[in-house]
Design a protein around this motif. Structure first.
Motif, PDB file in Angstrom:
ATOM      1  N   LEU B 430       0.841  -1.212   0.000  1.00 44.08           N
ATOM      2  CA  LEU B 430       0.000   0.000   0.000  1.00 44.08           C
ATOM      3  C   LEU B 430       0.872   1.256   0.000  1.00 44.08           C
ATOM      4  CD1 LEU B 430      -2.762   1.367   0.121  1.00 44.08           C
ATOM      5  CD2 LEU B 430      -2.725   1.083   2.608  1.00 44.08           C
ATOM      6  N   ASP B 431       1.916   1.251   0.816  1.00 44.79           N
ATOM      7  CA  ASP B 431       2.825   2.412   0.858  1.00 44.79           C
ATOM      8  C   ASP B 431       3.400   2.689  -0.530  1.00 44.79           C
ATOM      9  OD1 ASP B 431       2.405   2.782   3.517  1.00 44.79           O
ATOM     10  OD2 ASP B 431       4.216   1.709   4.164  1.00 44.79           O
ATOM     11  N   LYS B 432       3.814   1.628  -1.197  1.00 43.52           N
ATOM     12  CA  LYS B 432       4.424   1.799  -2.515  1.00 43.52           C
ATOM     13  C   LYS B 432       3.397   2.347  -3.508  1.00 43.52           C
ATOM     14  CE  LYS B 432       7.475  -0.554  -5.748  1.00 43.52           C
ATOM     15  NZ  LYS B 432       8.379  -1.662  -6.011  1.00 43.52           N
ATOM     16  N   ALA B 433       2.165   1.867  -3.397  1.00 41.79           N
ATOM     17  CA  ALA B 433       1.113   2.345  -4.305  1.00 41.79           C
ATOM     18  C   ALA B 433       0.805   3.816  -4.037  1.00 41.79           C
ATOM     19  CB  ALA B 433      -0.142   1.490  -4.150  1.00 41.79           C
ATOM     20  N   LEU B 434       0.737   4.185  -2.763  1.00 40.90           N
ATOM     21  CA  LEU B 434       0.432   5.580  -2.409  1.00 40.90           C
ATOM     22  C   LEU B 434       1.477   6.508  -3.013  1.00 40.90           C
ATOM     23  CD1 LEU B 434      -0.529   5.153   1.377  1.00 40.90           C
ATOM     24  CD2 LEU B 434      -2.100   5.682  -0.496  1.00 40.90           C
ATOM     25  N   GLU B 435       2.715   6.045  -2.993  1.00 42.97           N
ATOM     26  CA  GLU B 435       3.793   6.882  -3.513  1.00 42.97           C
ATOM     27  C   GLU B 435       3.741   6.946  -5.046  1.00 42.97           C
ATOM     28  OE1 GLU B 435       7.647   5.835  -1.962  1.00 42.97           O
ATOM     29  OE2 GLU B 435       8.613   6.978  -3.567  1.00 42.97           O
ATOM     30  N   LEU B 436       3.621   5.768  -5.685  1.00 45.02           N
ATOM     31  CA  LEU B 436       3.616   5.739  -7.150  1.00 45.02           C
ATOM     32  C   LEU B 436       2.413   6.506  -7.717  1.00 45.02           C
ATOM     33  CD1 LEU B 436       5.171   4.533  -9.596  1.00 45.02           C
ATOM     34  CD2 LEU B 436       3.687   2.537  -9.449  1.00 45.02           C
ATOM     35  N   ALA B 437       1.290   6.454  -6.996  1.00 47.41           N
ATOM     36  CA  ALA B 437       0.083   7.136  -7.469  1.00 47.41           C
ATOM     37  C   ALA B 437       0.088   8.619  -7.109  1.00 47.41           C
ATOM     38  CB  ALA B 437      -1.154   6.460  -6.870  1.00 47.41           C
ATOM     39  N   ALA B 634       1.461 -27.975  -0.922  1.00 45.51           N
ATOM     40  CA  ALA B 634       1.033 -28.145   0.463  1.00 45.51           C
ATOM     41  C   ALA B 634       0.015 -27.082   0.860  1.00 45.51           C
ATOM     42  CB  ALA B 634       2.257 -28.074   1.390  1.00 45.51           C
ATOM     43  N   ASN B 635      -0.049 -26.021   0.112  1.00 45.07           N
ATOM     44  CA  ASN B 635      -0.992 -24.942   0.424  1.00 45.07           C
ATOM     45  C   ASN B 635      -1.252 -24.186  -0.885  1.00 45.07           C
ATOM     46  OD1 ASN B 635      -2.589 -23.030   1.710  1.00 45.07           O
ATOM     47  ND2 ASN B 635      -0.924 -22.123   2.895  1.00 45.07           N
ATOM     48  N   PHE B 636      -2.300 -23.377  -0.870  1.00 48.23           N
ATOM     49  CA  PHE B 636      -2.471 -22.388  -1.925  1.00 48.23           C
ATOM     50  C   PHE B 636      -1.375 -21.339  -1.758  1.00 48.23           C
ATOM     51  CE2 PHE B 636      -6.617 -24.086  -0.912  1.00 48.23           C
ATOM     52  CZ  PHE B 636      -7.191 -24.310  -2.140  1.00 48.23           C
ATOM     53  N   ASN B 637      -1.276 -20.421  -2.728  1.00 48.30           N
ATOM     54  CA  ASN B 637      -0.449 -19.248  -2.490  1.00 48.30           C
ATOM     55  C   ASN B 637      -1.342 -18.015  -2.626  1.00 48.30           C
ATOM     56  OD1 ASN B 637      -0.091 -18.354  -5.439  1.00 48.30           O
ATOM     57  ND2 ASN B 637       0.637 -20.482  -5.467  1.00 48.30           N
ATOM     58  N   PHE B 638      -0.880 -16.918  -2.062  1.00 46.06           N
ATOM     59  CA  PHE B 638      -1.766 -15.772  -1.875  1.00 46.06           C
ATOM     60  C   PHE B 638      -1.150 -14.472  -2.380  1.00 46.06           C
ATOM     61  CE2 PHE B 638      -2.922 -19.081   1.070  1.00 46.06           C
ATOM     62  CZ  PHE B 638      -4.299 -19.120   0.963  1.00 46.06           C
ATOM     63  N   PRO B 639      -1.195 -14.263  -3.694  1.00 38.81           N
ATOM     64  CA  PRO B 639      -0.761 -12.979  -4.223  1.00 38.81           C
ATOM     65  C   PRO B 639      -1.688 -11.879  -3.703  1.00 38.81           C
ATOM     66  CG  PRO B 639      -1.902 -14.239  -5.918  1.00 38.81           C
ATOM     67  CD  PRO B 639      -1.724 -15.152  -4.739  1.00 38.81           C
ATOM     68  N   TYR B 640      -1.154 -10.707  -3.616  1.00 39.47           N
ATOM     69  CA  TYR B 640      -1.962  -9.596  -3.114  1.00 39.47           C
ATOM     70  C   TYR B 640      -1.467  -8.325  -3.782  1.00 39.47           C
ATOM     71  CZ  TYR B 640       2.126  -8.716  -0.196  1.00 39.47           C
ATOM     72  OH  TYR B 640       3.406  -8.473   0.226  1.00 39.47           O
ATOM     73  N   GLY B 641      -2.163  -7.230  -3.505  1.00 42.40           N
ATOM     74  CA  GLY B 641      -1.733  -5.995  -4.131  1.00 42.40           C
ATOM     75  C   GLY B 641      -2.390  -4.785  -3.518  1.00 42.40           C
ATOM     76  N   ALA B 642      -2.040  -3.635  -4.063  1.00 42.91           N
ATOM     77  CA  ALA B 642      -2.662  -2.367  -3.688  1.00 42.91           C
ATOM     78  C   ALA B 642      -2.888  -1.584  -4.965  1.00 42.91           C
ATOM     79  CB  ALA B 642      -1.767  -1.594  -2.728  1.00 42.91           C
ATOM     80  N   TYR B 643      -4.158  -1.273  -5.236  1.00 45.02           N
ATOM     81  CA  TYR B 643      -4.545  -0.621  -6.489  1.00 45.02           C
ATOM     82  C   TYR B 643      -5.154   0.738  -6.176  1.00 45.02           C
ATOM     83  CZ  TYR B 643      -3.919  -4.975  -9.121  1.00 45.02           C
ATOM     84  OH  TYR B 643      -3.402  -6.086  -9.732  1.00 45.02           O
ATOM     85  N   ILE B 644      -4.778   1.734  -6.957  1.00 49.93           N
ATOM     86  CA  ILE B 644      -5.326   3.077  -6.770  1.00 49.93           C
ATOM     87  C   ILE B 644      -5.756   3.610  -8.135  1.00 49.93           C
ATOM     88  CG2 ILE B 644      -4.892   5.431  -5.969  1.00 49.93           C
ATOM     89  CD1 ILE B 644      -2.812   4.266  -4.032  1.00 49.93           C
ATOM     90  N   CYS B 645      -7.002   4.025  -8.199  1.00 54.38           N
ATOM     91  CA  CYS B 645      -7.565   4.524  -9.453  1.00 54.38           C
ATOM     92  C   CYS B 645      -7.999   5.975  -9.263  1.00 54.38           C
ATOM     93  CB  CYS B 645      -8.766   3.667  -9.841  1.00 54.38           C
ATOM     94  SG  CYS B 645      -9.619   4.226 -11.324  1.00 54.38           S
ATOM     95  N   GLU B 646      -7.724   6.780 -10.281  1.00 53.10           N
ATOM     96  CA  GLU B 646      -8.192   8.161 -10.270  1.00 53.10           C
ATOM     97  C   GLU B 646      -9.032   8.404 -11.506  1.00 53.10           C
ATOM     98  OE1 GLU B 646      -4.557  10.352  -8.551  1.00 53.10           O
ATOM     99  OE2 GLU B 646      -5.708  11.943  -9.510  1.00 53.10           O
ATOM    100  N   THR B 662      -2.853   2.872 -10.821  1.00 47.86           N
ATOM    101  CA  THR B 662      -1.624   2.331 -10.235  1.00 47.86           C
ATOM    102  C   THR B 662      -1.907   0.931  -9.691  1.00 47.86           C
ATOM    103  OG1 THR B 662      -1.018   4.562  -9.583  1.00 47.86           O
ATOM    104  CG2 THR B 662       0.181   2.740  -8.539  1.00 47.86           C
ATOM    105  N   ALA B 663      -1.090  -0.007 -10.065  1.00 41.63           N
ATOM    106  CA  ALA B 663      -1.254  -1.387  -9.592  1.00 41.63           C
ATOM    107  C   ALA B 663       0.072  -1.883  -9.026  1.00 41.63           C
ATOM    108  CB  ALA B 663      -1.706  -2.280 -10.737  1.00 41.63           C
ATOM    109  N   ILE B 664       0.096  -2.074  -7.710  1.00 45.24           N
ATOM    110  CA  ILE B 664       1.252  -2.730  -7.099  1.00 45.24           C
ATOM    111  C   ILE B 664       0.836  -4.154  -6.768  1.00 45.24           C
ATOM    112  CG2 ILE B 664       2.843  -2.772  -5.140  1.00 45.24           C
ATOM    113  CD1 ILE B 664       3.259  -0.394  -7.032  1.00 45.24           C
ATOM    114  N   ASP B 665       1.584  -5.100  -7.284  1.00 46.47           N
ATOM    115  CA  ASP B 665       1.268  -6.498  -7.026  1.00 46.47           C
ATOM    116  C   ASP B 665       2.439  -7.189  -6.361  1.00 46.47           C
ATOM    117  OD1 ASP B 665      -1.405  -7.296  -8.385  1.00 46.47           O
ATOM    118  OD2 ASP B 665      -0.429  -5.945  -9.799  1.00 46.47           O
ATOM    119  N   ASP B 666       2.095  -8.123  -5.497  1.00 48.47           N
ATOM    120  CA  ASP B 666       3.114  -9.008  -4.945  1.00 48.47           C
ATOM    121  C   ASP B 666       2.753 -10.416  -5.374  1.00 48.47           C
ATOM    122  OD1 ASP B 666       4.758 -10.670  -3.321  1.00 48.47           O
ATOM    123  OD2 ASP B 666       5.139  -8.911  -2.055  1.00 48.47           O
ATOM    124  N   VAL B 667       3.508 -10.928  -6.335  1.00 49.06           N
ATOM    125  CA  VAL B 667       3.255 -12.280  -6.830  1.00 49.06           C
ATOM    126  C   VAL B 667       4.423 -13.196  -6.458  1.00 49.06           C
ATOM    127  CG1 VAL B 667       1.742 -11.472  -8.661  1.00 49.06           C
ATOM    128  CG2 VAL B 667       4.184 -11.719  -9.133  1.00 49.06           C
TER     129      VAL B 667
END
Lengths: 157, 793
Positions: B430-437, B634-646, B662-667
């Protein structure tokens, strides 16, 4: 039985003479009669641009064109897109920018991009986006496509 | 040697054939003597079939045969199978009515196949199809899932009382009810997650062949999982044993989930080819694609989020009615249950969650996986609720999220809805998205827009997704009727090149490139010396295919596992050749070295020795260097992200334009950043499509009003903003590559960000809710109907 017509045209630099059904579409002539399957069927009603070819240098949805209207014209399909050095720079740019995913819409997209580059001397980035509006891509989100075409034409974002 | 290995932005090797028109999609394939099929489809959404008269069609020029539901019954073809069973709240099994290959006595949606005409030409088959006379008596129609359970509603299936497929729940109802009651604030929303039509650019297509001498049936079809297709069609529908059945999925022009199911047309073509001993081909028209490709979404949801006085989430209570369409598609029941409600924790520590889902049959096209499949519906609901809560509390939506995030040191984190999150730093993204956006500069941009008469808004979304399906044992407990591992074979050729066979299937994902990168890095061989083979059951061992962003984490991990076996065997061979003990052999960058010495053998030399075993430990080791592996995560995996639209909304017209995205993803770890960014950008475009453009609309009689690309609005070049995408990396600890899925995040994360931005833009107009797609008309109407005085102007 439907009427037939004789047509004389140039396809990718080669003279062709054919007798065809008058009702045959240009797309079906290319795909079904000439085995040139690079031009794609995706909607059949001129909405998606997957079947785009160049007719006398202008981009046309081949699904909406009668093959009979090839008569006397110069036709270029994706199979005929070349430069003196080999691949057309548009083809190279799409690869180099990673602009392709499933690839299905890309022959039409590249033909339209080639048409834009050839016919618009002062194309802007926004103009380029509008110029590609008739070519639907479901995979890429278009950004890398824009970058590829802008690179070839030499325009900045 | 491995500059084209893991992490490098290698250009895709498959692209040359695509840009030169040399891709080989199913419709590009032809066989000598092939016949063409055309399907006679129902024009009515619900009707009894009194008679199907094929006599005129059969005598039309070029017609080879016409087959109907009676022939299907006579030949004892099985029902199209469902791959996932759901258990009701009361412990009983879901209702499971059959889905015949060609209609049996009744049609239940517009487009359902009634008969199949086979002729020598495509046009001949089409012309003759119009001569098939179908005598029907119409039945009343139900289209909306929320109407299907009402008293007096038309009934679709004897096996599904009140049109209900299942009534399912997850989570702790009592604890959730109590927590909601005790909350300082409860935010609620009524949400329609509208029906979407996938519209892969390549229409579905099939070419079936039958060798009357060997009895081998071959199906080339546009599908995402050829082995699953063979298993389901062969075992359940066609009674065709696997060793006499080959399925090939060559180049496939996009799938997005819609090319997973074992469709009726594919079964019908195989059946016809087997009956006739002649190749039969069919390519869907775009109209048929609209009517018969499995649709996506179609949920109606009531959701409530409880918060304490400090803005911490206390409970989430959700009730959803899901529309499954007229029949059970292969994974239809899975989408609104385990792919949906298990994501309700989102990135947050909400302690109490309860969800109930009723799934209904209606007279509409069957619904199945469409990009994200359940997870977009979950994320849209949750992220809309969170933003609504922030607005109602007057809190910064970023701060409200931050206050509720699972902390970076809390992993693995067990949610109240079954999942164990693997790893993450949600605040970091989220921090990275706030900055990039440049969120700091937003107020200024908003003021500047206002001067131009435009309403500018900003919207957030912090999505999470479960990908890499799945631990087979868990999936089995939850109703899966198959395993969900993936397979790989890594085969050294005698002179040192490598052929990799994978059970995954690429239809745009670029496996030929990324899987070769994985092998190049793992085995230390040149990238150019690795070839990837997929999509043909005759060449690859059994595998489960590509969907749910699973290929790299599951299929890629299977490749790594096979490579590890290659290295283990290579050490034995190297020990023999180098006259050392196996324990002293180290492997690095493609070289087997005796520890602490310069005595070394390259893996290509080892391969040669394995295939030309003149100096080889034959008494203890088999020749050859070829290993197979199955990887069951052994488990699923859980990508996540922080998206900001204007966005900027023109209040005069309702026209909305996305100005920044702005789309920051962690894959997790990234194999090829070029491909990951492409996946995100394409996914975002599809999510924007749902937010602003796309909707499958049926009228009351069950006719699909949006049945062409003239009526159904796909995002076009001028509609999609330039997407600023970035990555953070927290590796997944549950697979050897440390990767998470990247194929669906963009779609899942973007839709709520767009709607939240539009609602932020409209907040001064007294608008607090809008249904998707937020078209200019809807936005304009929302402004008109809003409570603000200026809206009336």
């Amino acid at each position: 039985m439907s009427a037939t017509v004789e047509i004389n045209f140039t396809l990718n630099g080669r003279k062709r003479q054919l007798t065809i059904d008058a009702g045959l579409s240009a797309l079906n002539l290319l795909r079904d009669k000439l085995d040139m399957t690079g031009t794609k069927y995706a909607c059949g009603e001129g909405e998606c641009g997957a079947c785009t070819i160049l007719v006398d240098g202008l981009s046309v949805n081949s699904c909406l064109m009668y093959a009979a209207d090839f008569d006397g014209r110069d036709i270029v399909t994706i199979e005929g897109l070349r430069s003196d050095k080999g691949f057309d720079p548009m083809q190279d740019a799409f690869v180099e920018h990673g602009a392709i995913q499933c690839g299905f819409c890309m022959p039409g997209m590249i033909m339209q991009a080639r048409h834009l580059a050839d016919t618009n001397k002062d194309l802007t980035y926004d103009g380029l986006k509008r110029g590609l509006e008739g070519n639907v891509c479901r995979c890429t989100g278009y950004k890398k496509v824009f970058d590829a075409v802008a690179d070839v034409i030499g325009i900045a974002k | 040697m491995t500059e084209k290995g893991i992490g490098a932005a290698v250009l895709r090797r498959e692209d040359r054939r695509f840009v030169t028109g040399k891709g080989q999609y199913v419709d590009d394939l032809n066989r000598a003597g092939q016949a063409h099929a055309c399907f006679v489809r129902s024009a009515q959404a619900h009707a009894e079939i009194r008679k199907v008269d094929v006599s005129r069609a059969k005598s039309a020029p070029g017609v080879i045969t016409v087959l109907t539901g009676e022939d299907v019954a006579a030949d004892k073809l099985g029902s199209l199978p469902c791959g996932w069973g759901i258990t009701n709240k009361d412990g009983t099994a879901m209702a499971e009515p059959g889905w015949p290959v060609l209609a049996q006595g009744r049609v239940r949606y517009v487009g359902e196949a009634i008969a199949m005409v086979i002729a020598t030409t495509r046009q001949g088959a089409r012309d003759a199809a119009e001569l098939v006379e179908v005598d029907t008596s119409p039945l009343p129609v139900v289209v909306q899932a929320t109407d299907a359970g009402k008293k007096g509603a038309p009934q679709l299936h004897e096996a599904a009382a009140n049109n209900q497929c299942f009534d399912w729940e997850i989570g702790d109802r009592a604890a959730t009810d109590a927590a909601i009651k005790a909350s300082a604030k409860v935010v609620s929303l009524d949400i329609v997650n509208q029906r979407l039509v996938p519209n892969a650019m390549e229409p579905r297509a099939a070419l079936a062949e039958f060798d009357t001498n060997s009895g081998l049936l071959t199906l080339h079809c546009a599908c995402q999982a050829p082995h699953a297709m063979r298993l389901l069609l062969g075992a359940f529908v066609l009674n065709q044993a696997e060793h006499k059945f080959r399925v090939v999925a060559p180049d496939v022009g996009g799938g997005f989930g819609s090319k997973i199911p074992p469709y009726a047309e594919y079964a019908a073509l195989c059946w016809a080819a087997r009956r006739l001993g002649q190749p039969v081909k069919w390519t869907s028209s775009r109209s048929e694609a609209f009517l018969t490709d499995a649709h996506g979404r179609d949920h109606v949801t009531r959701a409530e989020l409880g918060l304490d006085k400090d803005g911490r989430f206390t409970a989430l209570r959700v009730s959803t009615v899901a529309n499954l369409g007229a029949y059970l598609s292969a994974f239809g029941p899975l989408i609104p249950t385990y792919l949906y409600a298990t994501l309700f924790a989102g990135q947050y520590t909400t302690p109490a969650i309860h969800a109930e889902v009723r799934a209904m049959f209606t007279n509409t096209t069957p619904v199945d996986a469409y990009r994200g499949a359940g997870r977009p519906e979950a994320t849209y609901m949750l992220e809309r609720l969170v933003e609504t809560a922030a607005r109602e509390l007057g809190m910064d939506p970023a701060e409200l999220r931050r206050r509720n995030f699972v902390a970076a040191d809390a992993f693995p984190y067990q949610t109240p809805v079954a999942l164990l999150y693997d790893s993450g730093d949600y605040a970091g993204a989220l921090d990275k998205a706030l900055e990039l956006a440049d969120v700091k500069g937003f107020a200024k941009r908003r003021a500047e827009a206002a001067k131009r008469g435009m309403a500018r808004g900003i919207g957030y979304s912090t999505p999470i997704e479960a990908t890499g399906a799945a631990p087979s044992a868990i999936a089995g407990q939850l109703g899966a009727r198959a395993g969900l591992y993936e397979s790989a074979e890594v085969r050294f050729n005698p002179t040192g090149s490598v052929t990799v066979f994978s059970g995954s299937h690429s239809h745009g994902q670029g496996h030929a490139t990324t899987f070769a990168q994985i092998v190049a890095s793992t085995l230390g061989v040149p990238y150019e010396n690795v070839e990837v083979v997929e999509g043909d059951t005759a060449r690859t061992q059994f595998g489960m295919g590509t969907y749910g962003s699973r290929s790299t984490s599951v299929g890629g991990s299977a490749i790594v596992k096979a490579c590890d076996k290659i290295i283990a065997k290579g050490k034995k061979i190297a020990a023999h050749l180098l006259e050392a003990s196996e324990g002293d052999i180290e492997f690095e960058n493609g070289n087997f070295t005796v520890s602490g010495t310069d005595r070394t053998k390259n893996i290509a030399e080892i391969a040669f020795a394995a295939y030309v075993p003149h100096n080889y430990p034959l008494e203890t080791l088999e020749p050859g260097l070829n290993e197979q592996a199955f990887f069951d995560p052994a488990n699923f995996n859980f990508p996540y992200g922080a998206y900001i639209c204007e966005v900027e909304v023109d209040p005069e017209t309702g026209f909305t334009r996305i100005e920044r995205f702005t789309a920051i993803d962690d894959v997790g770890n990234v194999i090829n950043p070029l491909i990951v960014h492409g996946q995100v950008q394409g996914g975002v475009a599809q999510g924007i499509g749902q937010a602003m453009f796309e909707q499958g609309v049926y009228d009351e009689s069950g006719q699909l009003l949006t049945g062409s690309l003239m009526d159904y609005c796909l995002p076009r070049a001028d509609d999609v903003p330039s997407i600023d995408s970035g990555l953070t990396v927290t590796p997944c600890p549950f697979n050897p590559l440390g990767v998470k899925g990247c194929g669906e995040m963009g779609t899942i994360g973007s839709t709520p960000a767009v709607i939240n931005a539009i609602l932020d833009a409209l907040k001064d107009y007294g608008v607090s809710d809008i249904q998707m797609p937020a078209t200019p008309l809807r936005v304009w109407q929302a402004i008109r109907n809003g409570s603000a005085p200026q809206a009336a102007e």
